[in-house]
Design an enzyme around this catalytic site. Sequence first.
Site, PDB file in Angstrom:
ATOM      1  N   HIS A  30      33.359  66.602  29.407  1.00 65.14           N
ATOM      2  CA  HIS A  30      33.485  65.138  29.455  1.00 65.14           C
ATOM      3  C   HIS A  30      34.680  64.744  30.313  1.00 65.14           C
ATOM      4  O   HIS A  30      34.525  64.170  31.383  1.00 65.14           O
ATOM      5  CB  HIS A  30      33.620  64.589  28.035  1.00 65.14           C
ATOM      6  CG  HIS A  30      33.601  63.091  27.949  1.00 65.14           C
ATOM      7  ND1 HIS A  30      33.174  62.271  28.972  1.00 65.14           N
ATOM      8  CD2 HIS A  30      33.953  62.249  26.936  1.00 65.14           C
ATOM      9  CE1 HIS A  30      33.271  61.001  28.588  1.00 65.14           C
ATOM     10  NE2 HIS A  30      33.736  60.970  27.368  1.00 65.14           N
TER      11      HIS A  30
ATOM     12  N   HIS B 296      26.315  63.454  38.164  1.00 62.62           N
ATOM     13  CA  HIS B 296      26.587  62.618  36.996  1.00 62.62           C
ATOM     14  C   HIS B 296      25.342  62.519  36.142  1.00 62.62           C
ATOM     15  O   HIS B 296      24.215  62.541  36.648  1.00 62.62           O
ATOM     16  CB  HIS B 296      27.037  61.217  37.432  1.00 62.62           C
ATOM     17  CG  HIS B 296      27.704  60.446  36.344  1.00 62.62           C
ATOM     18  ND1 HIS B 296      27.000  59.721  35.411  1.00 62.62           N
ATOM     19  CD2 HIS B 296      29.013  60.310  36.019  1.00 62.62           C
ATOM     20  CE1 HIS B 296      27.855  59.163  34.573  1.00 62.62           C
ATOM     21  NE2 HIS B 296      29.067  59.499  34.910  1.00 62.62           N
TER      22      HIS B 296
ATOM     23  N   ASP C 166      35.782  61.436  39.536  1.00 61.96           N
ATOM     24  CA  ASP C 166      36.911  62.335  39.326  1.00 61.96           C
ATOM     25  C   ASP C 166      37.379  63.054  40.589  1.00 61.96           C
ATOM     26  O   ASP C 166      38.556  63.366  40.725  1.00 61.96           O
ATOM     27  CB  ASP C 166      36.548  63.393  38.279  1.00 61.96           C
ATOM     28  CG  ASP C 166      36.302  62.795  36.910  1.00 61.96           C
ATOM     29  OD1 ASP C 166      37.131  61.989  36.466  1.00 61.96           O
ATOM     30  OD2 ASP C 166      35.284  63.125  36.291  1.00 61.96           O
TER      31      ASP C 166
END
Length: 380
Positions: A227, A266, A317
């Site tokens: 996560h 994702h 990220d």
Amino acid sequence: MAEGKKLSGAGLRGQVAGKTALSTVGVSGSGLTYRGYDVKDLAENCQFEEVAHLILKGHLPTQAELDAYKSKLKGLRSLPQPLKEVLERIPADAHPMDVIRTGCSMLGNLEQEDTTVMGEFPTQEACIDRMLACFPSIICYWYRFSHDGVKIDENTDDDSIGAHFLHMLRGEKPNELHERVMNVSLILYAEHEFNASTFTARVCASTLSDIHSCITGAIGTLRGPLHGGANEAAMDMIEKFTDAEHAEKEMMGMLERKEKIMGFGHAIYSESDPRNAIIKQWSEKLAADVGDTVLYPVSVRCEEVMWREKKLFCNADFFHASAYHFMGIPTKLFTPIFVMSRLTGWAGHVMEQRADNRIIRPSAEYTGEELRKVTPIAER
């Protein structure tokens, strides 16, 4: 969900588990909205505190409301002395996510939410504002004490949460570019519908537990490498590459060996992560500002290789890794910054769950033994 209904797939993916008015993910032209606003629009035109106000209080603030909100948050940055003493006892090699988890839980002991009347939460907004204001202080106080032996003053005069964090961490006020990038970063991470940590917070809230328990549970969920932590893993990878050609060679080897490469793809977005294009632009500006000729080109080449070979796009990220690095942020603190931001989404969902609550208690498909008799112990 109907009693006994079997789920398709694993991990509840694709299952509707509730309602929210806070965000949409992957269902609009923008790909991500907060209360109807495109995240790109918010990142271009707002400060993080405006977005926090939007998520937590339902609307974008007027200038007067924003000034009052920022002034209130600035007055809530101090840490209670018992909390500082706890942070001083946590070793330097502790996982920073464990630190912020412990800090949140300890704060809940010292400044308890009023839950005396079942189903009523008169102090929830005050508790949320307090956490929003002091989470950066918790992170930086522990880090500077455990790594540098310094007891920082957590009461800076910085106008924004992002600048406040950088000031405490580095011991000097950040420049305008760094403050702006922190604002954008915090906006991009603020809310993301029913992800694992948010769902954890809502499950906890559905039991009518206190706000600190809900947020502590969410932090613990975000700590898991599936996560949170992809930006840290991305940084660990890209800093090993000497140039773009080396990056491509190593990436191809990793793909051939079927190694997990963090920061790509994702669970919800199918074509691109709208947050990536935004932070990528800021990473490029930061690279130019510091004269980088390696890390940003390496990151771009990694992005190209993954798309060419696997049709996998960067998520939010990946370019956050280089952006944070260019601002002098230690890699181990990347995910706690996520917590500073996502607190707003978590808390917004807790309040939403509480406002129209039914305990979240799904059913399970049993896969064990059929009904059987207990064999007497002497016969086993």
